[in-house]
Write an enzyme that holds these catalytic residues in place. Structure first.
Site, PDB file in Angstrom:
ATOM      1  N   HIS A 160       0.999  -1.378   0.043  1.00  0.00           N
ATOM      2  CA  HIS A 160      -0.049   0.148  -0.080  1.00  0.00           C
ATOM      3  C   HIS A 160       0.833   1.319   0.032  1.00  0.00           C
ATOM      4  CE1 HIS A 160       0.726  -1.158   4.223  1.00  0.00           C
ATOM      5  NE2 HIS A 160       0.666  -0.061   4.707  1.00  0.00           N
ATOM      6  N   HIS A 204       0.569   5.296   1.319  1.00  0.00           N
ATOM      7  CA  HIS A 204      -0.268   6.099   1.819  1.00  0.00           C
ATOM      8  C   HIS A 204      -0.239   7.557   0.960  1.00  0.00           C
ATOM      9  CE1 HIS A 204      -0.119   4.232   5.960  1.00  0.00           C
ATOM     10  NE2 HIS A 204       1.042   3.496   5.354  1.00  0.00           N
TER      11      HIS A 204
HETATM   12  P1  5GP Z   1       1.575   0.702   7.269  1.00  0.00           P
HETATM   13  O1  5GP Z   1       1.832   0.988   8.896  1.00  0.00           O
HETATM   14  O2  5GP Z   1       1.560  -0.860   7.228  1.00  0.00           O
HETATM   15  O3  5GP Z   1       2.347   1.362   6.411  1.00  0.00           O
HETATM   16  O4  5GP Z   1      -0.150   1.079   7.300  1.00  0.00           O
HETATM   17  C1  5GP Z   1      -1.256   0.457   7.446  1.00  0.00           C
HETATM   18  C2  5GP Z   1      -2.350   1.405   7.577  1.00  0.00           C
HETATM   19  O5  5GP Z   1      -3.435   0.756   7.553  1.00  0.00           O
HETATM   20  C3  5GP Z   1      -2.218   2.367   9.041  1.00  0.00           C
HETATM   21  O6  5GP Z   1      -1.968   3.601   8.822  1.00  0.00           O
HETATM   22  C4  5GP Z   1      -3.875   1.875   9.616  1.00  0.00           C
HETATM   23  O7  5GP Z   1      -4.144   3.075  10.305  1.00  0.00           O
HETATM   24  C5  5GP Z   1      -4.417   1.490   8.479  1.00  0.00           C
HETATM   25  N1  5GP Z   1      -5.543   0.498   8.858  1.00  0.00           N
HETATM   26  C6  5GP Z   1      -5.332  -0.780   9.677  1.00  0.00           C
HETATM   27  N2  5GP Z   1      -6.444  -1.129   9.718  1.00  0.00           N
HETATM   28  C7  5GP Z   1      -7.198  -0.744   8.780  1.00  0.00           C
HETATM   29  C8  5GP Z   1      -8.993  -0.732   8.602  1.00  0.00           C
HETATM   30  O8  5GP Z   1      -9.366  -1.808   8.988  1.00  0.00           O
HETATM   31  N3  5GP Z   1      -9.273  -0.051   7.775  1.00  0.00           N
HETATM   32  C9  5GP Z   1      -8.773   0.919   7.175  1.00  0.00           C
HETATM   33  N4  5GP Z   1      -9.284   1.841   6.423  1.00  0.00           N
HETATM   34  N5  5GP Z   1      -7.367   1.386   7.627  1.00  0.00           N
HETATM   35  C10 5GP Z   1      -6.933   0.629   8.260  1.00  0.00           C
END
Ligand code: 5GP
Ligand code: ZN
Length: 134
Positions: A99, A101
């Site tokens: 993903h 951001h």
């Molecule tokens: P990472 O830390 O892996 O780069 O980002 C994962 C993101 O997924 C986090 O910013 C977190 O807030 C988001 N996230 C986690 N669970 C969910 C969810 O159930 N729904 C949505 N829309 N975002 C989520």
């Protein structure tokens, strides 16, 4: 990928506030809004993170970024936008489905990376981004 959260969102098994979708990617609001409009762009095909993608898979994903970034900036009246992309736990990755951001920035909004969280109405923000009804 039965246990992958983002695959479940893509499959519609878990709700998410979508702001863009096509045959290859889905964009939805991050549940923890670092700033208003904080969006996650994901490929529909499961992969662990960017390190697992081929050059063409990566190119196809990143090709979607400029239009989405401009849509966020325009419809949210943002002043700029950060892109963040975490790979593996040491780099802050917490969901293991590739993903990107997209984090709209507003003049004077401060260091949002330390102040995680703006509590907001996701449906209302999505409607503002897409021009759709709330
Ligand atoms: P990472 O830390 O892996 O780069 O980002 C994962 C993101 O997924 C986090 O910013 C977190 O807030 C988001 N996230 C986690 N669970 C969910 C969810 O159930 N729904 C949505 N829309 N975002 C989520
Ligand atoms: Zn997945």
């Amino acid at each position: 990928m039965e246990e992958c959260l983002f695959c479940k969102i893509i499959a519609g098994e878990i709700p998410a506030t979508k702001v863009y979708e096509d045959a290859d990617v889905l964009a939805f609001l991050d549940i923890s809004q670092v700033t208003k409009g904080h969006t996650l762009l994901v490929p529909k095909t499961h992969s662990r993170n960017l390190l697992a993608l081929s050059a063409s898979e990566s190119a196809a994903l990143w090709a979607k970024v400029p239009a989405l970034a401009n849509q966020l900036i325009k419809n949210l009246s943002a002043d700029g936008l950060n892109i963040l992309q975490n790979n593996e736990t040491a780099a802050g990755q917490s969901v293991f489905h590739t993903h990107i951001h997209l984090i709209p920035r507003y003049a004077g909004d401060g260091n949002v990376f330390e102040k995680l969280d703006a509590d907001t109405n996701l449906a209302k923000i999505a409607a503002q981004i897409t021009g759709g009804a709330e």
